[in-house]
Design a protein around this motif. Structure first.
Motif, PDB file in Angstrom:
ATOM      1  N   ASP A   9       0.812  -1.215   0.000  1.00  0.00           N
ATOM      2  CA  ASP A   9       0.000   0.000   0.000  1.00  0.00           C
ATOM      3  C   ASP A   9       0.850   1.272   0.000  1.00  0.00           C
ATOM      4  N   GLY A  10       2.174   1.105  -0.020  1.00  0.00           N
ATOM      5  CA  GLY A  10       3.075   2.254  -0.041  1.00  0.00           C
ATOM      6  C   GLY A  10       3.432   2.803   1.323  1.00  0.00           C
ATOM      7  N   LYS A  11       2.985   2.127   2.394  1.00  0.00           N
ATOM      8  CA  LYS A  11       3.275   2.574   3.752  1.00  0.00           C
ATOM      9  C   LYS A  11       4.672   2.102   4.159  1.00  0.00           C
ATOM     10  N   ILE A  12       5.429   2.978   4.813  1.00  0.00           N
ATOM     11  CA  ILE A  12       6.782   2.633   5.263  1.00  0.00           C
ATOM     12  C   ILE A  12       6.706   1.522   6.308  1.00  0.00           C
TER      13      ILE A  12
END
Length: 123
Positions: A9-12
């Motif tokens: 989801d592109g979350k770090i």
């Protein structure tokens, strides 16, 4: 340089100082990086953060030293005399500040919390 690993989801999900596979360059002041590190991006002052985190970091280092000694990776006497005195002083102060944290009468407590073991000498 700082690199971030992200989930689908592109979350770090992780930060690293090395360019490892799938890691993308990241700016330390990026709001996503600040959020990942639980830092207030708008009011963040690096020097203030370092000052505030010193006490907890010191405790981490004390625990690390205790672990290394317990596992016999280092000996207490391998440390410089000034470090030995400081660590002993802090250990005594912690035991005085938290007398109810363990049962001082139990043999496990005495064994686990010895300041200097029989085979060690302070000087």
């Amino acid at each position: 340089m700082l690199y971030a690993l992200r989930d689908k989801d592109g979350k770090i999900t992780a930060l690293t100082d090395r360019a490892i596979p799938d890691a993308q360059p990241a700016n330390p002041s990026d709001p996503e990086v600040m959020a990942f590190l639980s830092l207030d991006g708008e009011n963040f002052a690096a020097n203030d953060f370092l000052d505030e985190s010193d006490l907890s970091t010191i405790r981490i280092l004390e625990d690390l030293i205790d672990t290394l000694i317990d596992r016999q990776i280092i000996r207490f006497t391998d440390l410089p005399a000034a470090a030995q005195r400081k660590l002993l002083s802090r250990k005594v102060a912690r035991s005085l500040a938290n007398p109810d944290s363990e049962d001082p009468g139990s043999s496990d407590y005495v064994q686990d919390n010895m300041f200097i073991r029989e085979d060690e000498q302070l000087f």
